[in-house]
Design a protein around this motif. Structure first.
Motif, PDB file in Angstrom:
ATOM      1  N   VAL A  28       0.853  -1.187   0.000  1.00 58.23           N
ATOM      2  CA  VAL A  28       0.000   0.000   0.000  1.00 58.23           C
ATOM      3  C   VAL A  28       0.888   1.237   0.000  1.00 58.23           C
ATOM      4  CG1 VAL A  28      -1.729   1.338   1.260  1.00 58.23           C
ATOM      5  CG2 VAL A  28      -1.861  -1.154   1.255  1.00 58.23           C
ATOM      6  N   ARG A  29       0.605   2.154  -0.892  1.00 62.22           N
ATOM      7  CA  ARG A  29       1.276   3.449  -0.875  1.00 62.22           C
ATOM      8  C   ARG A  29       0.273   4.500  -0.400  1.00 62.22           C
ATOM      9  NH1 ARG A  29       3.196   1.458  -5.906  1.00 62.22           N
ATOM     10  NH2 ARG A  29       5.414   0.903  -5.818  1.00 62.22           N
ATOM     11  N   ALA A  30       0.710   5.368   0.482  1.00 60.71           N
ATOM     12  CA  ALA A  30      -0.188   6.386   1.017  1.00 60.71           C
ATOM     13  C   ALA A  30       0.560   7.684   1.251  1.00 60.71           C
ATOM     14  CB  ALA A  30      -0.822   5.903   2.319  1.00 60.71           C
ATOM     15  N   THR A  31      -0.178   8.776   1.193  1.00 55.17           N
ATOM     16  CA  THR A  31       0.360  10.097   1.503  1.00 55.17           C
ATOM     17  C   THR A  31      -0.178  10.517   2.861  1.00 55.17           C
ATOM     18  OG1 THR A  31       0.438  10.710  -0.831  1.00 55.17           O
ATOM     19  CG2 THR A  31       0.487  12.501   0.770  1.00 55.17           C
ATOM     20  N   VAL A  32       0.718  10.864   3.765  1.00 51.20           N
ATOM     21  CA  VAL A  32       0.341  11.268   5.122  1.00 51.20           C
ATOM     22  C   VAL A  32       0.779  12.715   5.327  1.00 51.20           C
ATOM     23  CG1 VAL A  32       0.654  10.858   7.587  1.00 51.20           C
ATOM     24  CG2 VAL A  32       0.558   8.921   5.991  1.00 51.20           C
ATOM     25  N   THR A  33      -0.162  13.584   5.670  1.00 49.03           N
ATOM     26  CA  THR A  33       0.150  14.991   5.920  1.00 49.03           C
ATOM     27  C   THR A  33      -0.127  15.328   7.379  1.00 49.03           C
ATOM     28  OG1 THR A  33      -0.421  15.580   3.649  1.00 49.03           O
ATOM     29  CG2 THR A  33      -0.331  17.370   5.243  1.00 49.03           C
ATOM     30  N   THR A  97       3.734  19.157   6.983  1.00 44.67           N
ATOM     31  CA  THR A  97       4.741  18.326   6.323  1.00 44.67           C
ATOM     32  C   THR A  97       4.059  17.088   5.765  1.00 44.67           C
ATOM     33  OG1 THR A  97       6.894  17.234   6.577  1.00 44.67           O
ATOM     34  CG2 THR A  97       5.349  17.012   8.400  1.00 44.67           C
ATOM     35  N   THR A  98       4.547  16.618   4.627  1.00 44.03           N
ATOM     36  CA  THR A  98       3.925  15.483   3.946  1.00 44.03           C
ATOM     37  C   THR A  98       4.908  14.334   3.835  1.00 44.03           C
ATOM     38  OG1 THR A  98       2.525  16.977   2.650  1.00 44.03           O
ATOM     39  CG2 THR A  98       2.756  14.722   1.844  1.00 44.03           C
ATOM     40  N   LEU A  99       4.436  13.140   4.158  1.00 51.98           N
ATOM     41  CA  LEU A  99       5.234  11.923   4.071  1.00 51.98           C
ATOM     42  C   LEU A  99       4.638  11.000   3.020  1.00 51.98           C
ATOM     43  CD1 LEU A  99       5.563  11.134   7.896  1.00 51.98           C
ATOM     44  CD2 LEU A  99       7.267  12.264   6.456  1.00 51.98           C
ATOM     45  N   GLN A 100       5.499  10.382   2.234  1.00 52.39           N
ATOM     46  CA  GLN A 100       5.077   9.337   1.299  1.00 52.39           C
ATOM     47  C   GLN A 100       5.534   8.011   1.879  1.00 52.39           C
ATOM     48  OE1 GLN A 100       3.395   9.902  -1.759  1.00 52.39           O
ATOM     49  NE2 GLN A 100       3.068   7.704  -1.735  1.00 52.39           N
ATOM     50  N   ILE A 101       4.579   7.112   2.163  1.00 49.15           N
ATOM     51  CA  ILE A 101       4.942   5.842   2.795  1.00 49.15           C
ATOM     52  C   ILE A 101       4.525   4.668   1.926  1.00 49.15           C
ATOM     53  CG2 ILE A 101       4.708   6.864   5.089  1.00 49.15           C
ATOM     54  CD1 ILE A 101       2.109   5.275   5.424  1.00 49.15           C
ATOM     55  N   THR A 102       5.297   3.610   2.019  1.00 52.33           N
ATOM     56  CA  THR A 102       4.985   2.351   1.339  1.00 52.33           C
ATOM     57  C   THR A 102       4.992   1.255   2.387  1.00 52.33           C
ATOM     58  OG1 THR A 102       6.017   3.068  -0.726  1.00 52.33           O
ATOM     59  CG2 THR A 102       5.666   0.716  -0.446  1.00 52.33           C
ATOM     60  N   VAL A 103       3.871   0.580   2.538  1.00 51.73           N
ATOM     61  CA  VAL A 103       3.728  -0.486   3.524  1.00 51.73           C
ATOM     62  C   VAL A 103       3.608  -1.806   2.788  1.00 51.73           C
ATOM     63  CG1 VAL A 103       2.451  -1.312   5.532  1.00 51.73           C
ATOM     64  CG2 VAL A 103       2.516   1.134   5.019  1.00 51.73           C
ATOM     65  N   ARG A 104       4.504  -2.732   3.107  1.00 53.87           N
ATOM     66  CA  ARG A 104       4.544  -4.010   2.407  1.00 53.87           C
ATOM     67  C   ARG A 104       3.968  -5.127   3.270  1.00 53.87           C
ATOM     68  NH1 ARG A 104       8.036  -3.030  -1.875  1.00 53.87           N
ATOM     69  NH2 ARG A 104       9.185  -1.075  -1.600  1.00 53.87           N
ATOM     70  N   PRO A 113      -0.935  -4.139   6.014  1.00 51.63           N
ATOM     71  CA  PRO A 113      -0.744  -2.737   5.665  1.00 51.63           C
ATOM     72  C   PRO A 113      -1.794  -1.818   6.284  1.00 51.63           C
ATOM     73  CG  PRO A 113      -0.337  -4.110   3.755  1.00 51.63           C
ATOM     74  CD  PRO A 113      -0.850  -5.016   4.833  1.00 51.63           C
ATOM     75  N   ALA A 114      -3.037  -2.277   6.348  1.00 54.53           N
ATOM     76  CA  ALA A 114      -4.086  -1.436   6.924  1.00 54.53           C
ATOM     77  C   ALA A 114      -3.847  -1.190   8.406  1.00 54.53           C
ATOM     78  CB  ALA A 114      -5.448  -2.087   6.722  1.00 54.53           C
ATOM     79  N   GLN A 115      -3.351  -2.193   9.120  1.00 54.44           N
ATOM     80  CA  GLN A 115      -3.048  -2.011  10.535  1.00 54.44           C
ATOM     81  C   GLN A 115      -1.928  -0.998  10.734  1.00 54.44           C
ATOM     82  OE1 GLN A 115      -2.363  -6.194  11.348  1.00 54.44           O
ATOM     83  NE2 GLN A 115      -4.175  -6.286  12.654  1.00 54.44           N
ATOM     84  N   VAL A 116      -0.946  -1.038   9.850  1.00 53.57           N
ATOM     85  CA  VAL A 116       0.166  -0.088   9.935  1.00 53.57           C
ATOM     86  C   VAL A 116      -0.329   1.324   9.664  1.00 53.57           C
ATOM     87  CG1 VAL A 116       2.414   0.555   9.013  1.00 53.57           C
ATOM     88  CG2 VAL A 116       1.807  -1.853   9.245  1.00 53.57           C
ATOM     89  N   VAL A 117      -1.150   1.486   8.636  1.00 55.26           N
ATOM     90  CA  VAL A 117      -1.696   2.801   8.316  1.00 55.26           C
ATOM     91  C   VAL A 117      -2.558   3.313   9.467  1.00 55.26           C
ATOM     92  CG1 VAL A 117      -3.248   4.059   6.778  1.00 55.26           C
ATOM     93  CG2 VAL A 117      -1.582   2.458   5.825  1.00 55.26           C
ATOM     94  N   ALA A 118      -3.366   2.433  10.059  1.00 56.00           N
ATOM     95  CA  ALA A 118      -4.217   2.828  11.180  1.00 56.00           C
ATOM     96  C   ALA A 118      -3.382   3.268  12.379  1.00 56.00           C
ATOM     97  CB  ALA A 118      -5.137   1.673  11.572  1.00 56.00           C
ATOM     98  N   ARG A 129      -3.593  13.881   8.262  1.00 56.20           N
ATOM     99  CA  ARG A 129      -4.517  13.711   7.141  1.00 56.20           C
ATOM    100  C   ARG A 129      -3.959  12.610   6.246  1.00 56.20           C
ATOM    101  NH1 ARG A 129      -6.531  16.248  10.346  1.00 56.20           N
ATOM    102  NH2 ARG A 129      -7.629  18.260  10.233  1.00 56.20           N
ATOM    103  N   LEU A 130      -4.824  11.696   5.843  1.00 62.44           N
ATOM    104  CA  LEU A 130      -4.399  10.558   5.032  1.00 62.44           C
ATOM    105  C   LEU A 130      -5.022  10.665   3.655  1.00 62.44           C
ATOM    106  CD1 LEU A 130      -3.014   7.727   4.907  1.00 62.44           C
ATOM    107  CD2 LEU A 130      -5.192   6.766   5.673  1.00 62.44           C
ATOM    108  N   GLY A 131      -4.195  10.468   2.623  1.00 60.86           N
ATOM    109  CA  GLY A 131      -4.730  10.555   1.263  1.00 60.86           C
ATOM    110  C   GLY A 131      -3.868   9.787   0.285  1.00 60.86           C
ATOM    111  N   GLY A 132      -4.351   9.696  -0.948  1.00 60.15           N
ATOM    112  CA  GLY A 132      -3.583   9.055  -2.004  1.00 60.15           C
ATOM    113  C   GLY A 132      -3.335   7.580  -1.785  1.00 60.15           C
ATOM    114  N   LEU A 133      -4.313   6.872  -1.228  1.00 60.83           N
ATOM    115  CA  LEU A 133      -4.156   5.440  -0.971  1.00 60.83           C
ATOM    116  C   LEU A 133      -4.136   4.674  -2.297  1.00 60.83           C
ATOM    117  CD1 LEU A 133      -3.952   3.907   1.744  1.00 60.83           C
ATOM    118  CD2 LEU A 133      -6.340   3.256   1.433  1.00 60.83           C
ATOM    119  N   GLU A 134      -3.084   3.889  -2.503  1.00 61.90           N
ATOM    120  CA  GLU A 134      -2.917   3.144  -3.751  1.00 61.90           C
ATOM    121  C   GLU A 134      -2.391   1.741  -3.461  1.00 61.90           C
ATOM    122  OE1 GLU A 134      -0.074   3.217  -7.780  1.00 61.90           O
ATOM    123  OE2 GLU A 134       0.095   4.777  -6.252  1.00 61.90           O
ATOM    124  N   PHE A 135      -2.981   0.744  -4.111  1.00 62.68           N
ATOM    125  CA  PHE A 135      -2.565  -0.643  -3.924  1.00 62.68           C
ATOM    126  C   PHE A 135      -1.741  -1.094  -5.123  1.00 62.68           C
ATOM    127  CE2 PHE A 135      -6.582  -0.107  -1.663  1.00 62.68           C
ATOM    128  CZ  PHE A 135      -6.208  -0.490  -0.390  1.00 62.68           C
TER     129      PHE A 135
END
Length: 220
Positions: A28-33, A97-104, A113-118, A129-135
């Motif tokens: 999962v790739r996500a943008t975290v602000t 500040t914005t972070l780009q994260i990749t959860v494997r 991945p959902a548990q990590v994002v949560a 703020r969470l956005g740009g969720l991509e699988f």
């Protein structure tokens, strides 16, 4: 779509084969602000720094680090309000500040991945703020290779049938080309993973990988 042609002068047959492989994405790739609004610029940055540290510490605790964790933005702007007779006045400053994260997906025993994002969202609290969720897939090349195998098998079966129908024998391959069909939309399925400490279920579904090939064989 199937395309088949026969050229009597050259005694050849051209067919189009399709191969599709559907699999559940394993990353999962996500943008975290992270944002904070305070009366002074320094206070806003300090608040963002505290929340961001909590978020990144949580992510590193789940093994998200290195190229899978990157800062992609840092900004600050003033907040203003307008009143009759006084005009526009600065009421505070918002830093972000914005972070780009990749959860494997590391394995059945590891956190999803959902548990990590949560957990990431929980660490940031109201400031996040969470956005740009991509699988996506960690190894898309393997899926593409399998799709090519299936596309070739599909084309070969069609060509052999046309050769038989025309009372001929399939000869050597004369031309091969891969057909670009554009993006293939994900197909939702009844497969989900629920975010820990969150009432929201994140649906991964199945993402198809498709390859189309056009092949021309000589007919003997």
């Amino acid at each position: 779509m199937t395309v088949a042609t026969t050229d009597h002068a050259e005694r050849s047959v051209t067919v189009r084969g399709s191969g599709i492989v559907s699999a559940v994405p394993d990353l999962v790739r996500a943008t975290v602000t992270v944002t904070a609004t305070r009366a002074a610029v320094a206070e806003a940055f300090e608040a963002v720094a505290r929340s961001t540290t909590a978020v990144t510490d949580t992510l590193r605790g789940y093994g998200v680090s290195g190229p899978d964790l990157a800062t992609t933005g840092l900004s600050v702007h003033s907040e203003t309000t307008w009143t009759e007779g006084r005009g526009s006045e600065v009421t505070g400053y918002t830093a972000a500040t914005t972070l780009q994260i990749t959860v494997r997906e590391a394995g059945a025993s590891a956190s999803s991945p959902a548990q990590v994002v949560a957990a990431c969202v929980g660490a940031g609290g109201d400031a996040i703020r969470l956005g740009g969720l991509e699988f996506d897939f960690s190894d898309p090349a393997a899926l593409t290779a399998t799709a090519r195998d299936r596309a070739w098998a599909d084309a070969l079966a069609k060509a052999e049938q046309y050769a038989s129908l025309s009372r001929r024998v399939l000869g050597e391959v004369l031309d091969v080309s891969e057909v670009d069909i554009g993006d293939v939309s994900p197909r939702p399925v009844a497969k989900a993973f629920a975010a820990a400490d969150s009432p929201i279920a994140v649906e991964r579904g199945e993402k198809p990988t498709r390859v189309d090939v056009r092949v021309r064989w000589r007919l003997a």
